[in-house]
Design an enzyme around this catalytic site. Structure first.
Site, PDB file in Angstrom:
ATOM      1  N   PRO A   1       0.535  -1.062   0.286  1.00  0.00           N
ATOM      2  CA  PRO A   1       0.212   0.326   0.056  1.00  0.00           C
ATOM      3  C   PRO A   1       0.813   0.876  -0.443  1.00  0.00           C
ATOM      4  CG  PRO A   1      -0.839  -1.634   1.897  1.00  0.00           C
ATOM      5  CD  PRO A   1       0.601  -2.021   1.401  1.00  0.00           C
TER       6      PRO A   1
ATOM      7  N   SER B   1      -4.578   0.571  39.028  1.00  0.00           N
ATOM      8  CA  SER B   1      -3.711   0.073  38.421  1.00  0.00           C
ATOM      9  C   SER B   1      -5.194  -0.302  37.144  1.00  0.00           C
ATOM     10  CB  SER B   1      -3.899  -1.318  39.034  1.00  0.00           C
ATOM     11  OG  SER B   1      -4.675  -1.928  39.494  1.00  0.00           O
TER      12      SER B   1
END
EC number: 2.7.7.4
Length: 635
Positions: free
Chosen positions: A118, A548
């Site tokens: 591409p 977290s």
């Protein structure tokens, strides 16, 4: 002689001719190459022309091509060769190449596999995929537009990946009246850039993929060009096989072949060099040596195996060797290390985050890896080195990587198979990056584990308890610190040895240099995980209270510990309830735009999918939650 006999002999002669053709075709050399460049530079058209001129199109394909060319608007009777390659409907509708299209064709002298890659920047990762196995790159430039950003990007990537043969094809010369001055201007412009990135030589040629100029033969439209036609150059360019055959023997073990108790061999692809029965070889990373007793193939034993062959090697001694190990010639072994400087091309929409664990696959080895340090990113237009902590889609960065165990490797410049790697997301199993190894970091050779006499089991026995890590996770304001503090008080009252690592407290010292970007959050948890592991090694029950937010980092800490020692405690409080509490006023600031990267507002939180303990704070008090957790812990 009957008619039947004549027909039989004719069929036999035809079969003999086919066998001879196949025999000749089988022994032709194979060149893999890519076409690359910017959008609409004519890559697909060029490949279609090569297929057409090499007579590799069947009559029904040609008829369909002519019909498609008329349907999409090609004028007159001329053929739109790009339609041979642009197979995806989306590509035909947009007029661009999205995926990598591989095509085979052959001439009398050589076989070819070409990858049409591409041109759009969004699909640079697909270009890297196509280039990874190529021996040659055809860099196309639209003669009207000259050298563009994507021309530079693809040239840099082709050189980075180690493609030594570069063809600069200045295409669409028919649209600039075959101007020699325009051709020279583009070549001069490209030469300056090529020199800046280390491309020492390339072959420049003026072509027209649509008209066929200088594709299979020299064109009368460019009498000023005296170089080879494209096909002639592709047929004669030297391949990399000779260099690999002359290098020391290396074979990455793909499979331990043990069909019965009387046979044990090691199957793999010979990455470089030559090996013969009787040669002394070394298995890495263990370093054990033995002699080659047999080289086995489906067609029988061989006197030697060379680069490019797939074989099974039998050894004279029963030494440990498994998938991922590398068998090398004994007097010229590979290096073994667990930390490297690398260049990474990032291929995922989600950014690369230093400290986050990924799977790294090189040759036949798969190990856990983390990017420990991003040295810089490369601006492919200016070659400027740009500081940064993460890599976004299509970004190129020089980074240090640490593995969870040593592997045998070769610098990519020496051996692509043993020096190239891909990075794989551990959660989705998708490929997120591709990279090359430059060299092992000195620290990987200088730092070794020091043996100690007092083990983690001895520490735990002294304290009369099993070490555990209670990992409290949840949104800000969920109640993590409150509940964790109550749990530790109860453990202390019971005579247990524990320690609480609280998110806010840790950021006053150990992690005071970290902010709240995704990259900093990952590093925050990595450091806390390492500290918590050391504390469990000391026999402690460790409690951590951190948002977290990412599953990957919580799973990373879980993998640091023995099975059963990591207990994930999800303090499950809805965002609306956490906002109501807002003891610190953080949600209010985040909603007003005064606090960036705040979890739950403009930064994501990924809740645990199967925590060991889940606490719904809308249904129980902090005291009740602490009692429940202690009860589960001491079962």
């Amino acid at each position: 002689m009957s008619d039947g006999d004549v027909i039989y002999k004719t069929d036999a002669l035809i079969a003999e001719d086919i066998d001879q053709y196949l025999e000749i075709h089988q022994h032709k050399s194979l060149l893999r190459f890519i076409t690359c460049g910017s959008v609409d530079d004519g890559k697909s058209t060029l490949i279609g022309r090569l297929l057409y001129d090499s007579k590799m199109i069947f009559e029904d394909q040609l008829a369909a091509l002519e019909a498609d060319s008329k349907r999409v608007g090609t004028q007159g009777q001329e053929i739109d060769f790009a339609l041979l390659v642009d197979g995806l409907a989306a590509e035909r509708e947009q007029g661009i190449t999205i995926d990598v299209a591989y095509r085979f064709f052959a001439t009398e002298k050589r076989k070819f596999i070409v990858a049409d890659t591409p041109g759009h920047e969004q699909y640079t990762r697909n270009m890297v995929t196509g280039a990874s196995t190529a021996d040659l790159a055809v860099i196309l430039i639209d003669a009207r537009k000259g050298v563009l950003t994507q021309t530079r990007r693809h040239s840099y990537l082709a050189h980075l990946i180690g493609i030594r043969n570069i063809v600069l094809a200045v295409n669409k010369m028919d649209l600039v009246d075959y101007s020699e001055a325009r051709f020279n201007e583009i070549v001069e412009d490209y030469s300056a850039f090529a020199k800046s990135i280390g491309i020492d030589s390339f072959v420049a040629m003026p072509i027209s993929g649509f008209k066929g100029d200088n594709i299979t033969s020299l064109s009368p439209n460019t009498p000023w060009y005296t170089g080879p036609a494209l096909i002639e150059h592709l047929e004669t360019v030297p391949l990399d096989n000779d260099r690999l055959a002359a290098a020391p023997f290396r074979m990455a073990v793909q499979w331990v072949n043990r069909p019965n108790l009387d046979f044990r061999g090691f199957s793999g692809f010979v990455n470089s060099g030559t090996v013969r029965p009787g040669d002394v070889v070394r298995v890495l990373p263990s370093g054990k040596t033995s002699k080659v007793s047999r080289i086995v193939t489906l067609d029988g034993d061989l006197d030697q195996a060379v680069a490019g062959q797939s074989v099974t090697i039998c050894l004279a001694d029963e030494i440990d060797c498994s998938r991922g190990d590398v068998i090398t010639i004994a007097d010229s072994p590979l290096e073994v290390a667990d930390q490297f400087e690398t260049t990474i091309v990032w291929m995922a929409d989600e950014p690369m985050l230093p400290g986050r664990p990924y799977w790294l696959k090189t040759a036949t080895t798969t190990v856990s890896a983390t990017v420990t340090d991003e040295k810089y990113q490369v601006n492919v237009n200016t070659m400027e080195h740009i500081a940064g902590k993460t890599l976004d889609l299509n970004a190129i960065g020089v980074c240090n990587i640490a593995l969870d165990r040593p592997v045998a490797f070769a610098p990519y410049a020496e051996n692509h198979d043993l020096g190239g790697f891909i990075l794989i997301d551990r959660m989705t199993n998708t490929t997120v990056g591709a990279g090359i190894i430059h060299y092992a970091l000195r620290r990987s050779q200088n730092i070794h584990w020091q043996a100690v006499d007092i083990t983690r089991e001895a520490h735990a026995k002294q304290k009369n308890q099993k070490p555990k890590l209670l990992w409290f996770t949840g949104l800000s304001g969920a109640g993590k610190s409150t509940i964790a503090n109550l749990v530790e008080k109860k453990l202390h009252a019971l005579g247990r040895h524990s320690f609480l690592l609280d998110g806010d407290n840790v950021r006053h010292g150990l992690n005071k240099d970290l902010g709240f970007t995704d990259a900093d959050r990952v590093e925050n948890i990595r450091r806390v995980g390492e500290v918590a592991k050391l504390m469990t090694d000391a026999g402690l029950i460790v409690l951590t209270a951190f948002i977290s937010p990412f599953r990957a980092e919580r799973d990373m800490v879980r993998r640091m510990l023995p099975d059963g020692e990591f207990i994930e405690v999800h303090i499950d409080t809805p965002l609306s309830e956490a906002e109501k509490r807002d003891v610190k006023g953080l949600y209010k600031k985040a909603r007003e735009g005064q606090l960036k990267n705040f979890t739950g507002i403009d930064s994501p939180y990924e809740p645990p999918e199967s925590p060991e303990i889940r606490i719904d704070t809308t249904k129980m008090s902090a005291e009740e939650a602490a009692e429940l957790i202690v009860g589960e812990l001491l079962k």
